[in-house]
Enzyme design. Structure first.
Site, PDB file in Angstrom:
ATOM      1  N   GLU A 106       0.864  -1.180   0.000  1.00 29.24           N
ATOM      2  CA  GLU A 106       0.000   0.000   0.000  1.00 29.24           C
ATOM      3  C   GLU A 106       0.899   1.226   0.000  1.00 29.24           C
ATOM      4  O   GLU A 106       1.943   1.231   0.654  1.00 29.24           O
ATOM      5  CB  GLU A 106      -0.867   0.071   1.262  1.00 29.24           C
ATOM      6  N   TYR A 118       7.769   2.127  -7.687  1.00 26.86           N
ATOM      7  CA  TYR A 118       7.140   0.805  -7.761  1.00 26.86           C
ATOM      8  C   TYR A 118       6.727   0.473  -9.191  1.00 26.86           C
ATOM      9  O   TYR A 118       6.848  -0.670  -9.632  1.00 26.86           O
ATOM     10  CB  TYR A 118       5.937   0.736  -6.813  1.00 26.86           C
TER      11      TYR A 118
HETATM   12  C1  LIG Z   1      10.511   6.336  -1.946  1.00 27.61           C
HETATM   13  C2  LIG Z   1      11.963   6.096  -1.515  1.00 27.61           C
HETATM   14  C3  LIG Z   1      12.052   4.807  -0.729  1.00 27.61           C
HETATM   15  C4  LIG Z   1      12.817   5.994  -2.807  1.00 27.61           C
HETATM   16  O1  LIG Z   1      14.152   5.661  -2.435  1.00 27.61           O
HETATM   17  P1  LIG Z   1      15.394   5.950  -3.414  1.00 27.61           P
HETATM   18  O2  LIG Z   1      16.534   5.125  -2.955  1.00 27.61           O
HETATM   19  O3  LIG Z   1      15.616   7.410  -3.528  1.00 27.61           O
HETATM   20  O4  LIG Z   1      14.827   5.398  -4.805  1.00 27.61           O
HETATM   21  P2  LIG Z   1      15.709   5.037  -6.099  1.00 27.61           P
HETATM   22  O5  LIG Z   1      16.935   5.894  -6.138  1.00 27.61           O
HETATM   23  O6  LIG Z   1      15.867   3.569  -6.183  1.00 27.61           O
HETATM   24  O7  LIG Z   1      14.698   5.561  -7.235  1.00 27.61           O
HETATM   25  C5  LIG Z   1      14.276   4.772  -8.310  1.00 27.61           C
HETATM   26  C6  LIG Z   1      13.278   5.535  -9.154  1.00 27.61           C
HETATM   27  O8  LIG Z   1      12.102   5.875  -8.399  1.00 27.61           O
HETATM   28  C7  LIG Z   1      11.624   7.167  -8.805  1.00 27.61           C
HETATM   29  N1  LIG Z   1      11.834   8.148  -7.738  1.00 27.61           N
HETATM   30  C8  LIG Z   1      12.407   7.930  -6.539  1.00 27.61           C
HETATM   31  N2  LIG Z   1      12.424   9.075  -5.819  1.00 27.61           N
HETATM   32  C9  LIG Z   1      11.859  10.026  -6.591  1.00 27.61           C
HETATM   33  C10 LIG Z   1      11.597  11.423  -6.420  1.00 27.61           C
HETATM   34  N3  LIG Z   1      11.918  12.071  -5.289  1.00 27.61           N
HETATM   35  N4  LIG Z   1      10.987  12.091  -7.430  1.00 27.61           N
HETATM   36  C11 LIG Z   1      10.645  11.472  -8.576  1.00 27.61           C
HETATM   37  N5  LIG Z   1      10.878  10.143  -8.808  1.00 27.61           N
HETATM   38  C12 LIG Z   1      11.477   9.442  -7.834  1.00 27.61           C
HETATM   39  C13 LIG Z   1      12.482   7.557 -10.000  1.00 27.61           C
HETATM   40  O9  LIG Z   1      11.875   7.006 -11.145  1.00 27.61           O
HETATM   41  C14 LIG Z   1      13.791   6.866  -9.654  1.00 27.61           C
HETATM   42  O10 LIG Z   1      14.618   6.649 -10.748  1.00 27.61           O
HETATM   43  P3  LIG Z   1      15.648   7.815 -11.232  1.00 27.61           P
HETATM   44  O11 LIG Z   1      16.361   8.309 -10.005  1.00 27.61           O
HETATM   45  O12 LIG Z   1      16.518   7.110 -12.214  1.00 27.61           O
HETATM   46  O13 LIG Z   1      14.768   8.863 -11.848  1.00 27.61           O
HETATM   47  C15 LIG Z   1      12.525   7.290  -0.685  1.00 27.61           C
HETATM   48  O14 LIG Z   1      12.230   8.507  -1.350  1.00 27.61           O
HETATM   49  C16 LIG Z   1      11.946   7.364   0.716  1.00 27.61           C
HETATM   50  O15 LIG Z   1      12.493   6.776   1.655  1.00 27.61           O
HETATM   51  N6  LIG Z   1      10.819   8.098   0.888  1.00 27.61           N
HETATM   52  C17 LIG Z   1      10.183   8.239   2.195  1.00 27.61           C
HETATM   53  C18 LIG Z   1       9.539   6.938   2.638  1.00 27.61           C
HETATM   54  C19 LIG Z   1       8.537   6.413   1.608  1.00 27.61           C
HETATM   55  O16 LIG Z   1       7.736   7.152   1.069  1.00 27.61           O
HETATM   56  N7  LIG Z   1       8.602   5.081   1.384  1.00 27.61           N
HETATM   57  C20 LIG Z   1       7.689   4.385   0.499  1.00 27.61           C
HETATM   58  C21 LIG Z   1       6.433   4.135   1.249  1.00 27.61           C
HETATM   59  S1  LIG Z   1       5.326   3.035   0.407  1.00 27.61           S
END
Ligand SMILES: CC(C)(COP(=O)(O)OP(=O)(O)OC[C@H]1O[C@@H](n2cnc3c(N)ncnc32)[C@H](O)[C@@H]1OP(=O)(O)O)[C@@H](O)C(=O)NCCC(=O)NCCS
Length: 153
Positions: A106, A118
């Site tokens: 979710e 995702y």
């Molecule tokens: C969501 C989260 C886990 C992503 O972690 P991350 O290590 O930065 O993700 P990745 O580097 O593997 O990103 C992969 C892709 O996801 C998308 N993405 C990730 N963060 C993004 C952002 N801030 N804005 C737009 N796209 C994003 C992009 O497509 C990205 O690829 P790119 O960097 O080549 O464009 C991180 O932002 C986080 O911890 N957020 C707060 C907690 C949260 O919301 N968790 C998910 C709850 S369901």
């Protein structure tokens, strides 16, 4: 960035909580993490930098029909370098033999970054849970990847 993955344990709880609090408006309590670490059906994976500091984590539970992603967070200073992707790919690799179980999660409908992540990993939105998040009554998007999700329209 070099990162090492390993299973998490209770010694990692302080670092987990630090990332959790920096990542969510309604963070999990320490006891929720303790519970997940102790559950036999849970998989808790951490990513660590070259100084052995935790940079991100993934918590997944095995359900009858699916692996349920319970929590995924990356420390704000370590985002957008592929850590969440690496953690999720590790999950897919570690569970690859388990062909009949899909993956589900979710996510807040407002969390566009996570939804994008995702989708890139092969998840698709299959429904909404209205008012799922108790802090602001926000809806949750239900996403699926793999077998069980394929049965939904
Ligand atoms: C969501 C989260 C886990 C992503 O972690 P991350 O290590 O930065 O993700 P990745 O580097 O593997 O990103 C992969 C892709 O996801 C998308 N993405 C990730 N963060 C993004 C952002 N801030 N804005 C737009 N796209 C994003 C992009 O497509 C990205 O690829 P790119 O960097 O080549 O464009 C991180 O932002 C986080 O911890 N957020 C707060 C907690 C949260 O919301 N968790 C998910 C709850 S369901």
């Amino acid at each position: 960035m070099t990162s090492k993955l390993r299973l998490l344990g209770v010694a990692d709880l302080d670092a987990i909580e630090r990332i959790e609090r920096a990542s969510y408006p309604a963070p999990w309590s320490r006891s929720m993490f303790t519970g997940e670490l102790a559950k036999p059906g849970s998989l808790c994976i951490g990513a660590f930098d070259s100084d052995a500091e935790l940079t991100g984590f993934l918590v997944v539970s095995r359900y009858v029909d699916a692996w349920h992603v319970m929590n995924l967070a990356v420390a704000p200073e370590n985002r957008r370098v592929g850590l969440a992707t690496t953690l999720m790919q590790q999950l897919f690799e570690q569970t690859a033999e388990d062909g009949n179980r899909g993956y589900t999660l979710e996510v807040r409908v407002s969390n566009a970054e996570a939804i994008r992540l995702y989708e890139r990993l092969g998840f698709a939105a299959k429904g909404v849970r209205p008012g799922y998040y108790t802090d602001n009554r926000e809806d949750a998007l239900i996403m699926w990847k793999g077998p069980a999700g394929d049965e939904f329209p």
